[in-house]
Design a protein around this motif. Sequence first.
Motif, PDB file in Angstrom:
ATOM      1  N   UNK A 101      29.869  40.575  33.192  1.00 64.10           N
ATOM      2  CA  UNK A 101      29.194  39.843  34.262  1.00 64.10           C
ATOM      3  C   UNK A 101      29.972  40.070  35.553  1.00 64.10           C
ATOM      4  N   UNK A 102      29.252  40.546  36.574  1.00 69.07           N
ATOM      5  CA  UNK A 102      29.855  40.864  37.860  1.00 69.07           C
ATOM      6  C   UNK A 102      29.598  39.719  38.840  1.00 69.07           C
ATOM      7  N   UNK A 103      30.670  39.069  39.277  1.00 72.37           N
ATOM      8  CA  UNK A 103      30.553  37.918  40.162  1.00 72.37           C
ATOM      9  C   UNK A 103      31.483  38.046  41.366  1.00 72.37           C
ATOM     10  N   UNK A 104      31.130  37.330  42.433  1.00 73.51           N
ATOM     11  CA  UNK A 104      32.062  37.107  43.519  1.00 73.51           C
ATOM     12  C   UNK A 104      32.791  35.798  43.237  1.00 73.51           C
ATOM     13  N   UNK A 105      33.814  35.508  44.011  1.00 71.89           N
ATOM     14  CA  UNK A 105      34.569  34.277  43.759  1.00 71.89           C
ATOM     15  C   UNK A 105      33.703  33.041  43.986  1.00 71.89           C
ATOM     16  N   UNK A 106      32.790  33.085  44.939  1.00 71.10           N
ATOM     17  CA  UNK A 106      31.900  31.946  45.163  1.00 71.10           C
ATOM     18  C   UNK A 106      30.970  31.726  43.976  1.00 71.10           C
ATOM     19  N   UNK A 107      30.499  32.811  43.382  1.00 71.71           N
ATOM     20  CA  UNK A 107      29.608  32.696  42.227  1.00 71.71           C
ATOM     21  C   UNK A 107      30.350  32.182  41.001  1.00 71.71           C
ATOM     22  N   UNK A 108      31.645  32.397  40.939  1.00 68.74           N
ATOM     23  CA  UNK A 108      32.434  31.981  39.785  1.00 68.74           C
ATOM     24  C   UNK A 108      32.487  30.464  39.643  1.00 68.74           C
ATOM     25  N   UNK A 109      32.210  29.747  40.719  1.00 68.03           N
ATOM     26  CA  UNK A 109      32.203  28.291  40.654  1.00 68.03           C
ATOM     27  C   UNK A 109      31.095  27.781  39.721  1.00 68.03           C
ATOM     28  N   UNK A 110      29.956  28.508  39.672  1.00 66.80           N
ATOM     29  CA  UNK A 110      28.852  28.088  38.810  1.00 66.80           C
ATOM     30  C   UNK A 110      28.932  28.870  37.499  1.00 66.80           C
ATOM     31  N   UNK A 111      29.345  28.200  36.435  1.00 70.27           N
ATOM     32  CA  UNK A 111      29.555  28.888  35.164  1.00 70.27           C
ATOM     33  C   UNK A 111      29.238  27.940  34.014  1.00 70.27           C
ATOM     34  N   UNK A 112      28.915  28.521  32.855  1.00 71.89           N
ATOM     35  CA  UNK A 112      28.525  27.720  31.693  1.00 71.89           C
ATOM     36  C   UNK A 112      29.720  27.408  30.792  1.00 71.89           C
ATOM     37  N   UNK A 113      30.857  28.074  31.031  1.00 73.22           N
ATOM     38  CA  UNK A 113      32.057  27.845  30.232  1.00 73.22           C
ATOM     39  C   UNK A 113      33.271  28.208  31.062  1.00 73.22           C
ATOM     40  N   UNK A 114      34.437  27.818  30.608  1.00 78.97           N
ATOM     41  CA  UNK A 114      35.675  28.186  31.284  1.00 78.97           C
ATOM     42  C   UNK A 114      36.302  29.350  30.531  1.00 78.97           C
ATOM     43  N   UNK A 115      36.151  30.559  31.052  1.00 77.15           N
ATOM     44  CA  UNK A 115      36.692  31.721  30.346  1.00 77.15           C
ATOM     45  C   UNK A 115      38.212  31.769  30.419  1.00 77.15           C
ATOM     46  N   UNK A 116      38.798  32.611  29.596  1.00 78.54           N
ATOM     47  CA  UNK A 116      40.246  32.820  29.607  1.00 78.54           C
ATOM     48  C   UNK A 116      40.561  33.877  30.667  1.00 78.54           C
ATOM     49  N   UNK A 117      41.366  33.516  31.621  1.00 81.55           N
ATOM     50  CA  UNK A 117      41.754  34.459  32.676  1.00 81.55           C
ATOM     51  C   UNK A 117      42.836  35.380  32.117  1.00 81.55           C
ATOM     52  N   UNK A 118      42.554  36.673  32.104  1.00 81.88           N
ATOM     53  CA  UNK A 118      43.529  37.634  31.566  1.00 81.88           C
ATOM     54  C   UNK A 118      44.257  38.386  32.679  1.00 81.88           C
ATOM     55  N   UNK A 119      43.669  38.373  33.871  1.00 83.97           N
ATOM     56  CA  UNK A 119      44.361  38.927  35.034  1.00 83.97           C
ATOM     57  C   UNK A 119      43.693  38.392  36.280  1.00 83.97           C
ATOM     58  N   UNK A 120      44.510  38.069  37.285  1.00 87.83           N
ATOM     59  CA  UNK A 120      43.961  37.567  38.543  1.00 87.83           C
ATOM     60  C   UNK A 120      44.928  37.844  39.669  1.00 87.83           C
ATOM     61  N   UNK A 121      44.386  37.843  40.870  1.00 89.29           N
ATOM     62  CA  UNK A 121      45.200  38.050  42.058  1.00 89.29           C
ATOM     63  C   UNK A 121      45.466  36.702  42.728  1.00 89.29           C
ATOM     64  N   UNK A 122      46.729  36.365  42.872  1.00 85.32           N
ATOM     65  CA  UNK A 122      47.144  35.143  43.574  1.00 85.32           C
ATOM     66  C   UNK A 122      46.550  33.867  42.968  1.00 85.32           C
ATOM     67  N   UNK A 123      46.318  33.852  41.659  1.00 88.27           N
ATOM     68  CA  UNK A 123      45.832  32.653  40.989  1.00 88.27           C
ATOM     69  C   UNK A 123      44.435  32.220  41.390  1.00 88.27           C
TER      70      UNK A 123
END
Length: 261
Positions: A101-123
């Motif tokens: 699933x390809x999302x922008x950071x704004x779109x990530x706010x609307x989600x059906x579950x809390x996925x496991x973050x395996x890599x991120x920039x600046x938290x």
Amino acid sequence: MQAVLPPFQLFIDQAIDRIREDPDVTGLAVGGSWISGNMDSYSDLDLVLVTTHAIAPDLEQMRAWAARFGTVLGSFRGDHVGEPRLLIALYESPLLHVDIKFLTIDEFYQRVEDPVVVWERDGALTAVIRQSQSQYPPFDFQWTEDRFWIWVHYAALKIGRGEYFEAMDFLSFMRNVVLGPMLHLNKKGLPRGVRRLETIAEPDDLEKLRKTVATPDRSTLLASVQASVQLYTELRDALAPATLHKNDAARIAVMNYLTTV
């Protein structure tokens, strides 16, 4: 949480290596059974790739990004499930089914579950998860009741006409949209169709669900419709809120009609 099977971890590690130096990538997360640790050798991967600039719904861009992770044997966009931001891909060596699933950071706010973050920039992804709440689409009992008896009548019409495979297909639809989700709710779970009911539902409920599965002949199909109605009404009466408006007039008319088929 159980250990992640090597092919999946290898794929994730490879994906991270190929995106971490790209400044447009905000983070990568994994959902589905990865969250609960219930993955097995038959699982697929549910990835969430968050980027600064929108990639979806441009299919060519989505495919180009997916190709960074490995050799893609085939892919298509998730239009059939109403999600044009989703790419379903089959990878080679190892042979893996991967949903991205390809999302922008704004779109990530609307989600059906809390996925496991395996890599991120600046938290960035972790911050969004902390600041917002995921919400799985709730089961709508009134929406279901308003349609269920019309659906049963439709199934009866197909059986009466001799369209047995159409009737079988429709019974499968009702299991996935109505009965399966209600059985999950009965076990305090999320209404996820018929997923993993074999290991979640009570034995008595599983037996009732099996009776809704038919072969392409009139008598078996009619019995399966009756079993579907029985299971639905039992679950509805146990789970639905007191404010539910039951369509008893439609139920009586349709069940009477069913005896004439």
